[in-house]
Design an enzyme around this catalytic site. Structure first.
Site, PDB file in Angstrom:
ATOM      1  N   SER A 187       0.813  -1.219   0.000  1.00  0.00           N
ATOM      2  CA  SER A 187       0.000   0.000   0.000  1.00  0.00           C
ATOM      3  C   SER A 187       0.845   1.266   0.000  1.00  0.00           C
ATOM      4  O   SER A 187       0.489   2.255  -0.619  1.00  0.00           O
ATOM      5  CB  SER A 187      -0.904   0.023   1.238  1.00  0.00           C
ATOM      6  OG  SER A 187      -1.799  -1.065   1.198  1.00  0.00           O
TER       7      SER A 187
ATOM      8  N   GLU B 118       5.141  -0.510  14.550  1.00  0.00           N
ATOM      9  CA  GLU B 118       5.591   0.814  14.101  1.00  0.00           C
ATOM     10  C   GLU B 118       6.659   1.406  15.014  1.00  0.00           C
ATOM     11  O   GLU B 118       7.567   2.097  14.562  1.00  0.00           O
ATOM     12  CB  GLU B 118       4.394   1.771  14.010  1.00  0.00           C
ATOM     13  CG  GLU B 118       3.349   1.379  12.960  1.00  0.00           C
ATOM     14  CD  GLU B 118       2.427   0.246  13.409  1.00  0.00           C
ATOM     15  OE1 GLU B 118       2.416  -0.086  14.616  1.00  0.00           O
ATOM     16  OE2 GLU B 118       1.725  -0.322  12.551  1.00  0.00           O
TER      17      GLU B 118
END
Lengths: 326, 280
Positions: A50, A71
């Site tokens: 993406s 993350e």
């Protein structure tokens, strides 16, 4: 969060180039940079398809690190890579990159002043159908508050390519916000991005619209409509939100009766916030902020969401007219 | 003061003497500053001394030397420990430790890489050092640089989720140039680690995450050296040394006393502690 075929939100522009998502331009620019420079490395948190870092990953598997859905670890790892002289580009969706890993960005990127490039995609409301959990409307505010951080929102594919090349040559922390949806080309073919420099399409006498990201296109369209009504509306692309182009901003405020900011972000803390902070101290003029009005988004087609949150060219026209008539 | 840099000390008695000096300097700077973290600086003193003076390659005169091994104090509140080690190693004059936590001192309350050359990355917000260590090791690997990376964490620190994200990453990328240390002093600010938020069985957890885990007495220099050797010789996976330690190690005044996590000694306490350390 899977990939879906995108509806063509924008029609083909007069330039003849088909609309293109800034994330696509990012993926291609990163790949080209990787070919030229062996110090470029990339990281992702399970969204490489993406964010388009997959293109780089395929060509340079040894220089690509998929950190999985983690993350915070991705940002720390990127800082470590930067500390060995690499130039890491770390990507995921804007909402996770800036929100989930904010303290990591603060400590190991900004406070440690490491040469990390955080290039997020899926910024703003035009994420669309995935809804509010995935629509970053606060990312610019979060990044802008950090010392040492530089914050950029490219308006189209041309600007994105130029931004990616520029930040690879720049030493220091940078946050770049790209989008999911296809957007028309708005910048000249020979445009070159410079950190801290705005691009002035036209300096207006009645109003100057300071825009960033996809709102640059809306601002240009709004200015055309306004000119038909005899209103001289300027359009400025403030892609470099931090550092802000204060000189251009000052002359925009001195030349016109009204400043309007337009962004695909909360009206709190983003471009509108930055412009108000600067102008209130240096050249107080009437300002109207167009953006998401302190609310979360929701699911829907991008075009419907832009209408719902009053982020279209027509909404800008409306705001300018009602403000000038006061 | 030693300015030896790349040389490694293998003599156990000599290392023990250095760690005594490190402890005294930690207490000296904390007593002067009047604020800072006593317990956790003392608990990790022996293992950190061994890493610095028996294992690590570095050049204090050239902190950015490319072939240096990297050291990250992820439990940044043990800053006095790293400052004592760096002073001993010759990064700066010993007098500098008197400026700990004072305005414009390079010796910040928690380590700051922008203010003190030789600090690899700023720490202080717990749980982040291991991720940075991984990134450094991956970067060094890309350059075929054989330098190793050391990272000291606290046991309470492993309550941070990011530690386990990084643990997965190190194992996934088979980072065998990395040696992590968990300083298990069993205490954190609010009390005993097992009462606040239990982390046991810590050895099994690290093994389950794909690491080679070694349990040792973190104050026994011989065991420390042997564990560091084992870490260096372990290939294909990262190694974690689970060092069982005593918080505040060095004086009965501070040992196993949770209240000395973030409290500094008085002048009288300092003098008593120095006597105990020298006699110990």
């Amino acid at each position: 969060m899977g990939e879906r075929p995108q509806a063509a939100e924008q029609t083909e522009e007069s330039s003849g180039k088909k609309p293109k998502a800034t994330r696509d331009a990012y993926g291609e620019a990163l790949l080209e940079l990787g070919k030229k420079r062996s110090d470029i490395v990339a990281l992702d948190a399970d969204l490489s398809g993406s964010t388009k870092t997959a293109k780089f990953a395929k060509e340079f598997p040894d220089r690509f690190f998929n950190i999985g859905i983690a993350e915070q670890d991705m940002v720390g790892t990127a800082a470590g890579l930067a500390l060995t002289g690499k130039v890491p580009f770390a990507s995921t969706f804007a909402v996770f990159e800036t929100g989930r890993a904010w303290d990591q960005i603060r400590l190991t990127v900004c406070y440690s002043n490491t040469n990390v490039k955080l290039v997020a995609t899926h910024g703003g409301i035009t994420v669309g159908e995935d809804g509010a959990s995935h629509q970053a409307l606060e990312d610019i505010a979060l990044m802008r508050a950090l010392p040492n951080m530089n914050v950029i929102i490219p308006a189209d594919a041309t600007e994105t390519t130029s931004v990616i090349n520029a930040i690879a040559d720049f030493t220091g922390p940078v946050y770049v916000r790209c989008g999911r949806s296809k957007v028309p080309y708005v910048m000249p073919d020979d445009y070159e991005f410079k950190l801290g420099k705005a691009y002035v399409f036209h300096m207006g006498k009645d109003v100057n619209i300071i825009a960033a990201g996809i709102m640059v296109d809306a601002a240009k369209k709004a200015a055309e409509i306004l000119s038909q009504d005899g209103i001289d509306a300027g359009v400025i692309n403030m892609a470099s939100i931090k550092p802000l182009d204060e000189e251009t901003l000052l002359s925009a405020a001195q030349n016109a009766k009204l400043i309007v900011t337009a962004e695909e972000h909360s009206i709190i803390g983003g471009l509108g916030g930055a412009v108000c902070e600067y102008l209130s101290e240096h050249c107080p003029v009437p300002i109207k902020r167009i953006g998401v009005n302190d609310s979360f988004g929701c699911s829907g087609a991008s075009s419907d969401l832009l209408k719902l949150h009053k982020l279209t060219a027509e909404d800008i026209v409306e705001t300018v007219k009602s403000s000038l008539n006061k | 003061m030693s300015t030896a840099t790349k040389g490694k000390i293998t003599d156990i008695a000599q290392l023990e003497e250095i760690s005594k000096k490190i402890r005294i300097n930690i207490l000296h700077m904390l007593t002067l500053s009047g604020s800072g973290h006593t317990g956790g600086s003392l608990s990790a003193a022996d293992i950190a001394t061994a890493i610095y003076f028996s294992k690590m390659k570095f050049d204090a005169a050239n902190p950015k030397w490319e072939e240096r091994d990297r050291f990250i104090m992820s439990k940044g509140h043990a800053a006095p420990l790293i400052y004592a080690l760096m002073a001993e190693a010759g990064y700066f004059p010993i007098e500098t430790i008197d400026s700990l936590r004072k305005i414009e001192s390079p010796l910040q309350g928690h380590p700051c890489c922008q203010k003190l050359p030789g600090i690899e990355v700023s720490t202080g917000s717990l749980g982040q050092g291991l991720s940075v260590a991984n990134g450094m090791a991956l970067g060094l690997r890309l350059d075929n640089n054989p330098a190793r990376v050391f990272c000291i964490m606290g046991d309470g620190e492993t309550q941070e989720g990011q530690v386990w994200e990084a643990a997965m990453t190190a194992a996934h990328y088979k980072i065998d140039t990395l040696c992590a240390v968990v300083d298990c002093n069993e205490l954190q600010i609010d009390g005993a680690v097992e009462d606040v938020m239990g982390i046991q069985p810590i050895h099994d957890k690290w093994e389950a995450f794909g690491w080679h885990a070694i349990n040792i007495d973190g104050h026994d220099m011989e065991s420390i050296i042997s564990a560091l050797d084992e870490a260096e010789n372990t290939k294909g996976k990262p190694t974690v040394i689970i060092a069982n330690t005593t918080k505040g190690k060095g004086s009965v005044l501070f040992e196993d006393k949770v209240e000395f996590h973030g409290v500094t000694p008085t002048k009288e306490e300092f003098e008593q502690a120095v006597k105990e350390i020298n006699n110990g």
